[in-house]
Every structure is written in C-alpha cells, then in structure tokens.
Design an enzyme around this catalytic site. Structure first.
Site, PDB file in Angstrom:
ATOM      1  N   GLY A  14       0.852  -1.194   0.000  1.00 37.59           N
ATOM      2  CA  GLY A  14       0.000   0.000   0.000  1.00 37.59           C
ATOM      3  C   GLY A  14       0.882   1.237   0.000  1.00 37.59           C
ATOM      4  O   GLY A  14       2.098   1.146  -0.196  1.00 37.59           O
ATOM      5  N   ILE A  15       0.256   2.384   0.254  1.00 41.98           N
ATOM      6  CA  ILE A  15       1.018   3.636   0.121  1.00 41.98           C
ATOM      7  C   ILE A  15       2.222   3.707   1.062  1.00 41.98           C
ATOM      8  O   ILE A  15       3.301   4.175   0.669  1.00 41.98           O
ATOM      9  CB  ILE A  15       0.103   4.869   0.297  1.00 41.98           C
ATOM     10  N   GLU A 114     -14.349  17.003   4.658  1.00 38.25           N
ATOM     11  CA  GLU A 114     -14.921  15.719   5.075  1.00 38.25           C
ATOM     12  C   GLU A 114     -15.285  15.782   6.546  1.00 38.25           C
ATOM     13  O   GLU A 114     -14.972  16.773   7.216  1.00 38.25           O
ATOM     14  CB  GLU A 114     -13.921  14.585   4.783  1.00 38.25           C
ATOM     15  N   HIS A 228     -17.041   2.955   8.727  1.00 38.32           N
ATOM     16  CA  HIS A 228     -17.383   4.080   7.846  1.00 38.32           C
ATOM     17  C   HIS A 228     -18.897   4.087   7.699  1.00 38.32           C
ATOM     18  O   HIS A 228     -19.497   3.042   7.428  1.00 38.32           O
ATOM     19  CB  HIS A 228     -16.704   3.907   6.485  1.00 38.32           C
ATOM     20  N   ARG A 274     -17.242  10.033  12.335  1.00 36.81           N
ATOM     21  CA  ARG A 274     -17.750   8.774  11.763  1.00 36.81           C
ATOM     22  C   ARG A 274     -18.444   7.874  12.770  1.00 36.81           C
ATOM     23  O   ARG A 274     -19.441   7.227  12.453  1.00 36.81           O
ATOM     24  CB  ARG A 274     -16.588   8.002  11.142  1.00 36.81           C
ATOM     25  N   HIS A 331     -13.902  -0.161   8.367  1.00 36.66           N
ATOM     26  CA  HIS A 331     -13.124   0.673   7.457  1.00 36.66           C
ATOM     27  C   HIS A 331     -11.657   0.776   7.839  1.00 36.66           C
ATOM     28  O   HIS A 331     -10.781   0.674   6.984  1.00 36.66           O
ATOM     29  CB  HIS A 331     -13.774   2.064   7.450  1.00 36.66           C
ATOM     30  N   ARG A 366     -10.263   7.636  13.787  1.00 39.75           N
ATOM     31  CA  ARG A 366      -9.426   8.400  12.848  1.00 39.75           C
ATOM     32  C   ARG A 366     -10.206   9.513  12.166  1.00 39.75           C
ATOM     33  O   ARG A 366     -11.345   9.321  11.742  1.00 39.75           O
ATOM     34  CB  ARG A 366      -8.835   7.467  11.778  1.00 39.75           C
TER      35      ARG A 366
HETATM   36  C1  SIN Z   1     -13.821   8.493   2.411  1.00 43.01           C
HETATM   37  O1  SIN Z   1     -13.593   8.883   1.276  1.00 43.01           O
HETATM   38  O2  SIN Z   1     -14.876   8.701   2.981  1.00 43.01           O
HETATM   39  C2  SIN Z   1     -12.770   7.699   3.111  1.00 43.01           C
HETATM   40  C3  SIN Z   1     -11.583   8.512   3.350  1.00 43.01           C
HETATM   41  C4  SIN Z   1     -10.927   8.139   4.630  1.00 43.01           C
HETATM   42  O3  SIN Z   1     -11.245   7.142   5.225  1.00 43.01           O
HETATM   43  O4  SIN Z   1     -10.064   8.904   5.083  1.00 43.01           O
END
Ligand code: SIN
Length: 528
Positions: A14-15, A114, A228, A274, A331, A366
């Site tokens: 992954g990243i 967000e 999520h 969340r 998530h 998170r």
């Molecule tokens: C999202 O796009 O809702 C997920 C992004 C994240 O979990 O940071």
C-alpha cells in the site's frame, strides 16, 4: 529452501510500503513482499483524499485539534503534531514524484471537506481516485529499482532474543522461502475483512498484526475499529465505499420517507465524526429501516465522483433517482502493532508503518483523510531512521524450521463464520455479554492462536489463522476497555470524550503466554 538477503524487507504494497521503498531504494537494497498483486491494497481504493494544511487561512493547530476531537483525545499528541505539521512538505514531496493534485482554473488546489474537519483541507487527485493516482505513480517508480515478490505469503517472522531478522514465506509456487534482512518493515494494512460489510480490499485480513503478535511484539488499542457510515449496500453486502467527500459536497443522510437522519443528533450534522454517524445509521438499520444518501443537490455528480458513480452503476443503482442505499462497514483499525514515530516496534529490527501500526495518531477514531497522510509521513520517518542506523550484525545462522502438520489442529471455521461472529458480537455497538460470547467462540481455537509454530497450511488456512488471532484480540481488548470512547461503543458504559478512564489496552505473548492487559494487570490469559 530458497533464501534471499537484502538490507530491507517490506511486507505489503500500500502507500506506506511503496513510499518507504521509494525513499530507501536509492541507498539500500529493498525487497517488497506482497501476498497478491502489487496493485491490490486499500490505498489503491482510497476515494477520500489526503489532508494537509495548505490554505493560508488554515493552521497546523486547527488540523491538530480536529484530529484530537475526532480521536476523542486518546491520541498521542506529540506524534499527532508531527503528522499534521508534515502535511504540506509531503504534498510537495509527492508532487516531485509526479503526483498531480486537482487544481482549479486559477491553479490553486481544490480543497474538499470531510467529516469532523472544521476547515476545507482535503487534496484530491483524479477526483475521488486519490489513492489510485498516488499508488499507481509510486508503483511505476518503485518497479524500476526495487525487487517485488508478488503472490508471496508472509507466514512468520524470524526472531531470536528479541531481534527480528527476517520472514519465512510461501512463494507463488507454494514453496517455503526465507528472506533475511536487518530491517523488516510491516506495511500490511488493517483488518477490515474480519467483518461482513467492509470497505477493505479482500486481501486485508490482519496478517501483519497476527505475524507481529506471534513473534512476541506488542500490539495496542485493538478494540478501536472504525466503521465508515456510508458503504454502498447491495443485498445486505458491501458493494464499495461512498466517500465522505460526497457529504462534504452537500449530500444528506435520509430515511426511506425522506426524514433527515442527522438532524438534531450532532452539531456537525451529516459531517459529524464517523463513529457518531455510524451509530445513528446502525440504530435505524436495527429497526429494519433503510437509509440513503440523497445526492440531488450535487451538480455534476458523475464528474465529481467517477469512482462512486461507477460502483453505483455496477450495483444497479439508478443515479438519476438521487438516492444511494448505504450502511456502515468496517473501514479502519486505529489499533495495531505499537510503534514510536519512527516505526520501531517492541522488537529490534521490526518496524510497522501505515494502518498496521499504532503510533497513537488516530486516538479512538481516525479523522477522515488522515490515513494516506499517515502512510507517507511515517514512511518518510522510517526511511530517515533506517538510513541513519548503523549497520547491525546480520543474522547468518539459519535455524531449522520445524513444520507442524495441520492435522494436529482441529477443523477451522470459514471466513464467513468469523465475519458473522465479529459483526454480530464485536461490531458497532458492544455489550459485555456479546463480547464474552465472541471470546468463548475464539477460545475454541486458542491452541492455534497462541502457538508460534510454523504450520504447513494452505494460504486460506493461514488467512483464517490470522483472522482468528486478530478477532480474538479485538474482542478481548474490547472487553478490557470498560468505557465507551470513539469507535469503541459499549452500551454498558457511557461515552467519554474527555480524560481517559483507562490506559492503553495491550496484547502480546510473554514467555509463551498470551495476555491482554489494561492498567489493572493481566486481564485475559484466555480465562476472563
Ligand atoms: C472516504 O472517502 O470517505 C474515506 C476517506 C478516509 O477514510 O479517510
């Protein structure tokens, strides 16, 4: 048995793993081991962006406070400060590696918003395909100077006297292989597949955490699993993520009869943290109600959210109706292998970065779009540390591997069974009774969870073994945390967001004995 030697072994692609490989590979010999294709990761699927303080009106202190509030003040503040202060530098670094972030006609970054961010500070690349853009760019670069062994299953870490010196794997031909290196880096992601509905890639089964646990490394905060709120659902199963950025652009959560779901539930409404939104939706679903995202106010939805649109089309959802059916899904793991800010674990020579690690930056929950940032920031910290570490003595002694036959172990459950147990008893809302039911169920497999023996088992059996281990640790840690905080919600304890009632809950194996520990001492030795 085949043997490979290198300076650094990175498990996972992954990243975090790719970024670490990129930064180390000009000075060190690096091998990436990945259990599937190199492009299969959660990072590749990440629709959200990368949070960074770029705007003149923004300040690292604001990002810091948003991160702490979302994390219910359980975060490690020093490491969190490092994370948010590095945002702009990392964006610059990614741009020098060729990543193109979305900009407006005037050439300034298009900053999105967000959940739980009080400022617009989310950078995207390719609209809602930021993860794909970042990982694809890094894979192209890394392939030029790093050895990648794909479809290679990391089975166990090689450790002696508290020093990790390599990994035992099964290669793509199902042959055991040993990799030796003075630096072994876990970058395997989280454990979303432990639950029936998840945003995670099918390969994300808690492997790195289970490897570290069996090797005797310390894990922490395993009870904190983020759900999520808006997974696209089809026939009760997850069919992909609907990014929080969709709510950031004005979508509202509604019931079947058009009632606004978050009205009066939180001051941030649809963009509440969340855990709060996930619980509100979960309560409705428990009553057999359906919940939707109303996207009718978003102009050019398909242009702004190409990935979400294509998931909806694949699932047979008519976007023109403006309603997307959603449900919460597993998530992100805030808990994981305990590390310091440089990725060092409790075992010498073993490091962890990205979601598999627990640096303490996410606290109990998170903040959105902090995970790609975490991946690059801590890969950078790790690379700097390894590059400045004096060469340690390399392990040359090849210990024989004693292979246990699987016939010595009882029949294993299926992956579906584990997902059902976790979703039913260790999910969004938890009770003592349900956690005990889960723990008792996992205890049936304790010999396999406890054992640090190398087993001659298939890839599927190996995944199940890892899932049993991590499922048990999440359930036992959740029983130990006698409070509700962030993503860990117990109906038998009130929600706390101020001081911490309990210290970190640790799990590890000490002198062959597994334990889960809170401040009162040994709480679980498989006997709760
Ligand atoms: C999202 O796009 O809702 C997920 C992004 C994240 O979990 O940071």
């Amino acid at each position: 048995m085949k043997v490979f030697n290198s300076d650094v072994i990175i498990v996972g692609s992954g990243i975090a793993g790719l970024m670490a490989a990129e930064l180390l590979s000009f000075h060190k010999n690096v091998i990436i081991i990945t259990k599937s294709d190199v492009s299969h990761s959660n990072s590749m699927m990440a629709q959200g962006g990368i949070a960074a303080v770029i705007d003149q009106e923004d300040d690292w202190r604001d990002h810091f406070l948003d991160t702490l509030r979302a994390g219910c003040h359980y975060n490690n503040e020093d490491v969190t400060e490092l994370l948010v202060k590095q945002g702009a530098t990392m964006i610059e670094k990614l741009e020098t590696l060729g990543v193109q972030f979305d900009k407006g006609k005037d050439g300034t970054y298009l900053l999105g918003q967000e959940g739980a961010h009080l400022k617009r500070r989310i950078l995207h690349a390719g609209g809602d395909a930021t993860g794909k853009e970042l990982t694809t760019r890094l894979i192209t670069r890394v392939k030029q100077h790093v050895t990648i062994h794909d479809h290679t299953d990391a089975r166990d870490l090689m450790v002696e006297n508290g020093q990790c010196y390599g990994v035992v794997c099964l290669d793509k031909y199902q042959q055991p292989v040993r990799y030796f290196a003075p630096h072994v880096v876990l970058a395997t992601g989280g454990a979303g597949q432990l639950y029936s509905v998840t945003s995670n890639h099918s390969t994300i089964t808690g492997d790195g955490m289970a490897l570290a646990y069996r090797a005797g490394a310390r894990l922490a905060d395993m009870e904190f699993v983020q759900f999520h709120p808006t997974m696209l659902v089809k026939n009760g199963r997850g069919a992909g993520l609907v990014s929080e950025a969709v709510r950031g652009e004005g979508a509202r959560l509604v019931t079947e009869d058009g009632q606004l779901l978050m009205e009066g539930k939180h001051e941030l409404g649809d963009l509440a943290p969340r855990d709060v939104v996930a619980r509100v939706i979960f309560q409705r679903i428990l009553k057999n109600e359906k919940v939707f995202l109303d996207i009718r106010s978003i102009h050019d939805f398909q242009k702004k959210f190409p990935s979400v649109s294509s998931l909806c089309v694949k699932a047979g959802i008519q976007l023109e109706n403006g309603l997307i059916p959603i449900a919460p899904g597993a998530h992100f793991m805030m808990g994981g292998v305990e590390t310091n800010a440089q990725g060092k674990t409790s075992l010498d020579g073993l490091y962890a970065i990205g979601e598999v690690a627990n640096t303490g930056v996410h606290g109990a929950n998170r903040l959105a779009s902090n995970s790609l940032l975490e991946g690059v920031v801590f890969a950078n910290e790790l690379a700097r540390t390894i590059l400045h570490t004096e060469e340690t003595v390399r392990q040359t002694k090849v210990m024989p591997i004693v292979c246990q036959d699987m016939s010595t172990v009882q029949e294993l459950p299926t992956i579906n069974e584990i997902q059902e147990i976790m979703s039913k008893w260790v999910g969004i809302v938890r009770t003592k009774e349900n956690l005990l039911k889960a723990i008792r169920w996992f205890e049936k497999y304790k010999s396999l969870i406890q054992s640090n023996q190398y087993y001659q088992i298939s890839s599927e059996q190996h995944v199940i073994r890892n899932m049993l281990t991590i499922g048990y640790l999440i359930a036992a840690s959740a029983l130990c945390r006698k409070e509700s905080r962030g993503s860990h919600y117990r109906i038998d304890y009130p929600l706390s967001s101020d001081h911490c009632l309990l210290q970190t809950v640790f799990c590890s194996i000490h002198k062959g004995e597994p334990y889960v520990l809170n401040k009162k001492g040994f709480v679980s030795n498989f006997v709760i």
